[in-house]
Design a protein around this motif. Structure first.
Motif, PDB file in Angstrom:
ATOM      1  N   ASN A   1      61.931  10.716  71.398  1.00 12.23           N
ATOM      2  CA  ASN A   1      62.075  12.157  71.191  1.00 12.23           C
ATOM      3  C   ASN A   1      61.306  12.679  69.981  1.00 12.23           C
ATOM      4  O   ASN A   1      61.254  13.887  69.773  1.00 12.23           O
TER       5      ASN A   1
ATOM      6  N   ASP B   1      55.783  20.581  75.559  1.00 14.66           N
ATOM      7  CA  ASP B   1      57.109  20.079  75.906  1.00 14.66           C
ATOM      8  C   ASP B   1      57.815  19.514  74.668  1.00 14.66           C
ATOM      9  O   ASP B   1      58.481  18.481  74.722  1.00 14.66           O
TER      10      ASP B   1
ATOM     11  N   HIS C   1      56.129  12.982  87.290  1.00 10.78           N
ATOM     12  CA  HIS C   1      56.490  13.888  86.197  1.00 10.78           C
ATOM     13  C   HIS C   1      55.298  14.213  85.310  1.00 10.78           C
ATOM     14  O   HIS C   1      55.244  15.288  84.712  1.00 10.78           O
TER      15      HIS C   1
ATOM     16  N   TYR D   1      58.678   9.890  76.694  1.00 13.10           N
ATOM     17  CA  TYR D   1      60.090  10.260  76.859  1.00 13.10           C
ATOM     18  C   TYR D   1      60.677   9.636  78.132  1.00 13.10           C
ATOM     19  O   TYR D   1      61.779   9.076  78.125  1.00 13.10           O
ATOM     20  N   ARG D   2      59.923   9.713  79.237  1.00 17.57           N
ATOM     21  CA  ARG D   2      60.422   9.172  80.517  1.00 17.57           C
ATOM     22  C   ARG D   2      60.548   7.646  80.487  1.00 17.57           C
ATOM     23  O   ARG D   2      61.496   7.082  81.009  1.00 17.57           O
ATOM     24  N   GLU D   3      59.566   6.981  79.856  1.00 15.04           N
ATOM     25  CA  GLU D   3      59.535   5.520  79.902  1.00 15.04           C
ATOM     26  C   GLU D   3      60.400   4.870  78.826  1.00 15.04           C
ATOM     27  O   GLU D   3      60.957   3.787  79.035  1.00 15.04           O
TER      28      GLU D   3
ATOM     29  N   ASN E   1      51.304  15.509  78.310  1.00 11.21           N
ATOM     30  CA  ASN E   1      51.383  14.355  79.211  1.00 11.21           C
ATOM     31  C   ASN E   1      51.813  13.090  78.475  1.00 11.21           C
ATOM     32  O   ASN E   1      52.598  12.292  78.989  1.00 11.21           O
TER      33      ASN E   1
ATOM     34  N   SER F   1      62.448   6.958  76.359  1.00  7.97           N
ATOM     35  CA  SER F   1      63.408   7.914  75.779  1.00  7.97           C
ATOM     36  C   SER F   1      63.082   8.277  74.330  1.00  7.97           C
ATOM     37  O   SER F   1      63.977   8.477  73.500  1.00  7.97           O
TER      38      SER F   1
ATOM     39  N   TYR G   1      47.971  10.442  85.226  1.00  3.94           N
ATOM     40  CA  TYR G   1      48.551   9.249  85.860  1.00  3.94           C
ATOM     41  C   TYR G   1      47.458   8.306  86.361  1.00  3.94           C
ATOM     42  O   TYR G   1      47.565   7.087  86.229  1.00  3.94           O
TER      43      TYR G   1
ATOM     44  N   LEU H   1      55.582  13.446  77.600  1.00  2.46           N
ATOM     45  CA  LEU H   1      56.391  13.244  78.806  1.00  2.46           C
ATOM     46  C   LEU H   1      56.467  11.769  79.193  1.00  2.46           C
ATOM     47  O   LEU H   1      57.533  11.260  79.543  1.00  2.46           O
ATOM     48  N   ARG H   2      55.332  11.089  79.102  1.00  7.31           N
ATOM     49  CA  ARG H   2      55.294   9.664  79.457  1.00  7.31           C
ATOM     50  C   ARG H   2      56.197   8.848  78.519  1.00  7.31           C
ATOM     51  O   ARG H   2      56.998   8.017  78.962  1.00  7.31           O
TER      52      ARG H   2
END
Length: 477
Positions: free
Chosen positions: A412, A438, A237, A406-408, A400, A410, A243, A403-404
């Motif tokens: 916001n 984003d 993602h 949020y994905r790892e 980036n 949550s 990454y 996103l990291r």
């Protein structure tokens, strides 16, 4: 062990190379309607100016291309109105159009054809006398085209080489048909960075990681007969470069000063005409005498300079100012070390002898954009006399991180700091800025401060944090 990372973005194609875990090369190609290095165009000669030894060519774009009016072109008696195939050597700059050559090249796996020349040449890396004799007698020299056999041809079967040559000659015929029978002026072959880079891959064990399925297919065509290369598709993602930690390493390259292990350092400066690299002994005090200190610092610098030239993708004229050496015997040793550090650059560089002032001049063929062109833009506050990181580059890094988080976890809500230089551009297109990081569906708190290198980002987890930054909350409605 070599690792190659290929990142496909909307505006850029980026290739990063690591050897034994260390970043050694980074190449960036911008997707643009402007002429790019290596592209082949059908053009029409608009003007010939013998007084400045220049020919100007209409290539179907707003700016005319130009090339040197050489003795060879004079012998060929080229004339105004004549259609001609040209390859881009240098991208347009300011009011100047692209610099081109009439000696367009077509690269294959085992050979490179150059139009407008004749004869057979071999890569300098082909050491075997038997291989050299085999290749020079493999074919009859074709008319009006030079054949250069690449390093990979040394180990290849003759049948494979001939098949590659046949493919290149067919491509040459296609280009010539477009020159002779098409009425359209413009680009007729891309000869892209991807093609050129993967044509030159050596026989070291290599892993390629790419984030785009279409590019994976293209790469697999180049490596299908090489058992030393493996391919991986990345579908994470966050950005591939982020990454693998490459983006942070690239960001460090903006700094001019590079420290050496001995305590010395080099400084890399960019001027309008060239790059200048200055070598300094700094805190190097390990050696017992001054001459030894100078020699050791210059030797260490020579190794690092080759690495930095490839890493930053410097091109054009590069002048290196080594520390003055009183012992003349030291110069050949330093020169040998410098040449070795650029040995893997495969014919892209030419190194000239030391001057009396211990200066070394290097010319390097351009391939893609330098790191500076990719990272920087003119600073409005400095009235174009200074440079800052591109806002688009910072937006990508911020995206980036968001996103990291949020994905790892949550998360916001984010507090972001940017230099005040970006305030006007961000405020003019606030929704666009939020979209690009984003952040449209998140709570973003944005503050502009003076003299900030890069950006700061803080994930907001507690209510007290949000209260502290309430005055910076972005309201788009």
């Amino acid at each position: 062990m070599k690792e190659v990372f290929v990142l496909n973005e909307e505006d850029f194609l980026k290739i990063a190379v690591k050897e034994n875990g260390e970043l050694v090369e980074c190449i960036v190609e911008e997707r643009s309607t402007d002429p790019q290095i290596g592209e082949i165009y059908k053009g029409r000669i608009k003007n010939i100016l013998p007084s400045i030894n220049s020919i100007f060519i209409d290539i179907g774009l707003e700016k005319e291309a130009y090339m040197y009016y050489s003795d060879e072109l004079k012998r060929l008696a080229v004339k105004k109105g004549q259609d001609i195939l040209v390859e881009v050597l240098k991208e347009p700059l300011g009011n100047k159009g692209a610099k081109v050559t009439h000696k367009a090249s077509i690269a294959g796996k085992y050979a490179v054809l150059t139009l407008g020349s004749e004869g057979i040449k071999l890569s300098k890396r082909i050491a075997s006398l038997e291989a050299r004799q085999r290749l020079t007698t493999l074919i009859k020299p074709p008319r009006d085209v030079e054949v250069l056999f690449r390093t990979d041809a040394e180990e290849a079967e003759s049948e494979e080489i001939l098949k590659d040559l046949d493919s290149l000659l067919k491509k040459k015929e296609q280009l010539e048909r477009k020159l002779n029978y098409s009425t359209h002026l413009g680009k007729i072959d891309s000869n892209s960075l991807m093609v050129r880079f993967f044509s030159e891959l050596d026989n070291i064990k290599t892993t390629i990681v790419c984030d785009d399925k279409e590019q994976v297919k293209i790469i697999e065509e180049f490596i299908k007969s090489k058992d030393n290369i493996s391919m991986k598709y990345y579908d994470g993602h966050i950005s591939l470069f982020d990454y693998y930690g490459i983006e942070k390493e690239i960001l460090k390259l903006r700094h001019k000063k590079v420290n050496l292990e001995s305590g010395g350092y080099i400084v890399i400066d960019k001027t309008e005409a060239m790059y200048v690299i200055d070598v300094n002994s700094g805190k190097h005090t390990k050696a017992r005498d001054f001459n030894r200190t100078i020699f050791e610092t210059n030797m260490e610098a020579a190794k690092e300079i080759g690495r930095q030239i490839k890493l930053r993708n410097l091109s054009g004229i590069i002048v290196v100012d080594f520390i003055d050496m009183r012992d003349d015997r030291q110069r050949p040793i330093v020169m040998k070390t410098l040449k070795k550090s650029l040995e893997s650059d495969k014919g892209n560089t030419k190194i000239y002898p030391f001057t009396e002032l211990d200066l070394v001049q290097i010319s390097r063929r351009r391939k893609g954009k330098s790191i500076y062109e990719y990272l920087e833009e003119s600073c409005k506050k400095c009235k174009s006399n200074g440079y800052i990181l591109k806002l688009s580059y910072l937006e990508n890094l911020i995206k980036n991180e968001i996103l990291r988080a949020y994905r790892e976890n949550s998360i916001n809500d984010f507090y972001i700091e940017l230099d005040v230089s970006y305030k006007e551009n961000v405020k003019e297109d606030l929704v666009g800025f939020l979209t690009r990081i984003d952040g449209l569906d998140k709570e973003i708190y944005l503050n502009f401060i003076d003299n900030l290198e890069g950006y700061n980002l803080e994930p907001l987890i507690f209510a007290s944090q949000k209260e502290n930054y309430q005055s910076y909350k972005i309201k788009t409605v």
